[in-house]
Design an enzyme around this catalytic site. Structure first.
Site, mmCIF file in Angstrom:
data_model
loop_
_atom_site.group_PDB
_atom_site.id
_atom_site.type_symbol
_atom_site.label_atom_id
_atom_site.label_comp_id
_atom_site.label_asym_id
_atom_site.label_seq_id
_atom_site.Cartn_x
_atom_site.Cartn_y
_atom_site.Cartn_z
ATOM 1 C CB CYS A 23 12.589 9.102 8.441
ATOM 2 S SG CYS A 23 14.034 7.911 8.195
ATOM 3 N N GLY A 58 6.331 5.428 8.771
ATOM 4 C CA GLY A 58 5.096 7.270 8.713
ATOM 5 C C GLY A 58 5.738 6.884 9.781
ATOM 6 C CD GLU A 75 12.159 3.897 9.149
ATOM 7 O OE1 GLU A 75 12.190 5.028 10.145
ATOM 8 O OE2 GLU A 75 11.956 4.207 7.619
ATOM 9 C CG ASP A 109 -1.601 23.999 5.577
ATOM 10 O OD1 ASP A 109 -0.937 24.877 5.134
ATOM 11 O OD2 ASP A 109 -2.263 23.668 5.876
ATOM 12 C CE LYS A 158 -1.962 3.105 2.042
ATOM 13 N NZ LYS A 158 -1.683 4.421 2.105
ATOM 14 N N PRO A 159 0.895 1.708 -1.140
ATOM 15 C CG PRO A 159 1.586 1.966 -3.524
ATOM 16 C CD PRO A 159 0.461 1.340 -2.766
HETATM 17 P P1 NAI Z 1 1.462 8.384 7.932
HETATM 18 O O1 NAI Z 1 2.183 8.258 9.152
HETATM 19 O O2 NAI Z 1 0.203 8.966 8.401
HETATM 20 O O3 NAI Z 1 1.098 7.784 6.256
HETATM 21 C C1 NAI Z 1 2.238 6.747 6.076
HETATM 22 C C2 NAI Z 1 2.135 5.070 5.833
HETATM 23 O O4 NAI Z 1 0.456 5.218 6.360
HETATM 24 C C3 NAI Z 1 0.739 5.725 4.153
HETATM 25 O O5 NAI Z 1 0.494 4.739 3.220
HETATM 26 C C4 NAI Z 1 -0.778 6.161 5.133
HETATM 27 O O6 NAI Z 1 -1.570 5.733 3.733
HETATM 28 C C5 NAI Z 1 -1.049 4.696 6.034
HETATM 29 N N1 NAI Z 1 -1.767 5.266 6.852
HETATM 30 C C6 NAI Z 1 -2.662 5.902 7.498
HETATM 31 N N2 NAI Z 1 -2.942 6.160 8.264
HETATM 32 C C7 NAI Z 1 -3.422 4.284 8.227
HETATM 33 C C8 NAI Z 1 -4.024 3.820 9.243
HETATM 34 N N3 NAI Z 1 -4.754 4.004 9.705
HETATM 35 N N4 NAI Z 1 -4.012 2.704 8.690
HETATM 36 C C9 NAI Z 1 -2.567 2.162 7.667
HETATM 37 N N5 NAI Z 1 -2.032 2.686 7.685
HETATM 38 C C10 NAI Z 1 -2.147 4.108 7.694
HETATM 39 O O7 NAI Z 1 2.238 9.872 7.629
HETATM 40 P P2 NAI Z 1 1.882 11.289 6.787
HETATM 41 O O8 NAI Z 1 0.638 11.042 7.355
HETATM 42 O O9 NAI Z 1 1.805 10.587 5.348
HETATM 43 O O10 NAI Z 1 2.480 11.696 7.569
HETATM 44 C C11 NAI Z 1 2.684 12.938 8.816
HETATM 45 C C12 NAI Z 1 4.103 12.937 9.264
HETATM 46 O O11 NAI Z 1 4.263 11.550 9.388
HETATM 47 C C13 NAI Z 1 5.009 13.799 8.993
HETATM 48 O O12 NAI Z 1 4.858 14.719 8.418
HETATM 49 C C14 NAI Z 1 6.159 12.925 9.778
HETATM 50 O O13 NAI Z 1 6.598 13.684 10.675
HETATM 51 C C15 NAI Z 1 6.196 11.782 9.500
HETATM 52 N N6 NAI Z 1 6.276 10.680 8.702
HETATM 53 C C16 NAI Z 1 7.495 10.362 8.531
HETATM 54 C C17 NAI Z 1 7.914 8.970 7.662
HETATM 55 C C18 NAI Z 1 9.054 8.338 8.200
HETATM 56 O O14 NAI Z 1 9.844 8.080 7.094
HETATM 57 N N7 NAI Z 1 9.210 7.892 9.560
HETATM 58 C C19 NAI Z 1 7.676 9.382 6.220
HETATM 59 C C20 NAI Z 1 6.317 9.564 6.564
HETATM 60 C C21 NAI Z 1 5.786 10.918 7.518
#
Ligand code: NAI
Ligand code: MG
Length: 490
Positions: A296, A240, A262, A345, A187-188
């Site tokens: 990250c 994420g 991670e 934002d 799931k991208p």
């Molecule tokens: P996120 O953690 O919500 O998204 C990452 C992935 O998780 C996406 O594929 C998303 O569709 C999926 N996802 C979201 N909610 C989910 C759920 N309830 N169940 C299963 N999958 C789910 O991160 P987002 O909203 O894109 O970014 C928010 C913050 O997260 C960023 O500002 C940053 O601080 C952090 N982040 C950290 C990353 C890292 O490399 N560790 C990468 C991206 C974001």
């Protein structure tokens, strides 16, 4: 500031927008579609199919069937490796196109995307080599028995990745999963759905059997959540936000599926007065501003020894002011747009908080232009440990300067966070370097360098920055089940 607001010169038509299930391109049964954007302009690049619960179920069933039957289940391990080698070759042959697709959708500079494609090919090759080297042991058990262990695939693996390094994160997850004989449902991120679909097409061309690789796009709360809750998924590998990981772990508890995480960080980057200052300024700059801070491992807490604080910060600010922000497809651009309105934002919100809580805004702090999601490279000086900008992951080009006086003090302060992904130190003193490397609570420590992440070395977090490790041999443990076989000897 040398700022150029984007004009998008090339608009290649995006061909692949459907779900990829069982080596077929299909429309969703109960999902819908969503728009994906170029973050430099906000223009819609394509409408992409979103998988609903029934579609996720279809993908999981395809992955389950592929896992249990020939050719995947009976394939020689070396042949699994050959498929991965072939996919790596195809990535290399199509690197220009893949990099363009990635940059347009994610906003990373075209040069960074080209670098990512090298990393993707390296990762796939590294794990291709592992495929026929995953071994069990014979165990000197008590009594008249022969005991040995087997390492077998975990099964059907759900993989959920973010938008900052879309194809690299995909490679980190497909590489070890497929080398170990699992099947995957990927799931991208909803911000960057396109490049994974192209890689799925290349995987089909490489010869991966139907059902081994499936790609389902969609929102996290629906598509991602359905994958996590699915009773026939054996493991979830996630990259994420830490809060998303908490939701996933709770949901995964119902089926006790395996999870690896991670997550983010607030990584301490410590500069001592005895460091090579030129290298440290360059390194600290790269640590925070690489990919607009959307890493990250971003070096977002920059501890600078008081003795050199003034000079160091001046030099860093000079560099920040000269950074070329603009169209990610222009090879001269050093920093593209942030990925989305949401991220823009969030970053501007933290800039306001930093000012309100009394940090000194040295440079930057503003949006660039009125179109797209560009932010100036930003430096806050004289930041206190308990300010929001020093505690929370901002995920943008915003660095907090924290002056310090002694080794013990800085180690203590570096560790005062619930994160523990990466840490760095700049010094010529080997004792300080070793002490810091030993004491700092982080999965990766860099001495006189930053962002050196190689497919051969384990990567992951202490504390709330993660569970398990990706890359290197360490990842194999998380994609295999260990089985003990004991045979009675007469
Ligand atoms: P996120 O953690 O919500 O998204 C990452 C992935 O998780 C996406 O594929 C998303 O569709 C999926 N996802 C979201 N909610 C989910 C759920 N309830 N169940 C299963 N999958 C789910 O991160 P987002 O909203 O894109 O970014 C928010 C913050 O997260 C960023 O500002 C940053 O601080 C952090 N982040 C950290 C990353 C890292 O490399 N560790 C990468 C991206 C974001
Ligand atoms: Mg989210």
């Amino acid at each position: 500031m040398a700022t150029k607001v984007a004009t998008v010169s090339s608009r290649p038509k995006v061909r692949l927008t459907k779900l990829f299930i069982d080596n077929k391109w299909i429309d969703p049964v109960d999902g819908g579609e969503f728009e994906t954007f170029n973050p430099a302009t906000g223009e819609v690049i394509a409408k992409v199919a979103a998988a609903g619960k029934a579609d996720v179920d279809k993908a999981v069933k395809a992955a389950r069937r592929a896992l249990e039957v020939a050719p995947w289940s009976t394939m020689d391990a070396a042949d699994r490796g050959r498929l991965l080698y072939r996919l790596a070759d195809l990535v290399e042959q199509n690197a220009g196109e893949l990099a363009m697709l990635e940059s347009r959708n994610c906003g990373k500079t075209i040069n960074d995307s080209k670098g990512d494609m090298v990393g993707v090919a390296n990762t796939l090759r590294y794990y291709a080599g592992w495929a026929d080297k995953i071994e069990g042991r014979t165990v000197p058990v008590r009594g008249s028995f022969l005991s040995y262990t087997l390492r077998q695939p975990v099964g059907v693996v759900g993989q959920i990745i973010p938008w900052n390094f879309p194809l690299l994160m995909l490679a980190w997850k497909w590489g070890p999963a497929l080398a170990c004989g699992n099947t995957v449902v990927m799931k991208p991120a909803e911000q960057t759905p396109l490049s994974a679909l192209r890689l799925a097409e290349l995987a089909q061309e490489a010869g991966f059997p139907a059902g081994v690789i499936n790609v389902v796009n969609g929102m996290g709360e629906t598509t991602g959540a359905a994958l996590v809750a699915h009773p026939d998924v054996d493991k979830i590998a996630f990259t994420g936000h830490v809060d998303t990981a908490k939701i996933i772990q709770k949901s995964a508890a119902d089926t006790l599926k395996r999870t690896t995480f991670e997550l983010g960080g607030k990584s301490p980057n410590v500069v001592f007065a005895d460091a090579d200052l030129n290298a440290a300024v360059e390194g600290a700059f790269h640590a925070i501003y690489f990919h607009g801070g959307q890493c990250c491992t971003a070096g977002s807490r920059l501890f600078v020894e008081s003795k050199i604080h003034h000079e160091f910060v001046e030099r860093l600010a000079e560099k920040a002011k000269g950074r070329v922000v603009g169209d990610q497809l222009d090879p001269k651009t050093e920093q593209g747009p942030q990925v989305s309105q949401e991220q823009l934002d969030k970053i501007l919100h933290y800039v306001k908080l930093g000012e309100k809580q009394g940090a000194t805004l040295l440079t930057g702090g503003e949006r660039v232009g009125s179109k797209g999601f560009f932010v100036q490279p930003t430096i806050f000086d004289n930041v206190k440990d308990d300010m929001a900008i020093a505690k929370d992951e901002i995920f943008g080009p915003v660095v907090s300067i924290l002056p310090f006086k002694s080794v013990d003090e800085v180690i203590d302060r570096a560790n005062r966070t619930f994160y523990g992904l990466a840490a760095a130190i700049w010094t010529k003193n080997i004792d300080k370097a070793h002490l810091y490397a030993k004491k700092v609570k982080a999965g990766t420590v860099w001495v006189n360098c930053y962002h050196i992440v190689d497919t051969t070395t384990p990567f992951g977090g202490f504390k709330m920055s993660g569970q398990g490790r990706e890359n290197g041999e360490a990842a194999l443990e998380h994609y295999t089940e260990l089985k003990t076989v004991t045979i009675k000897l007469n």
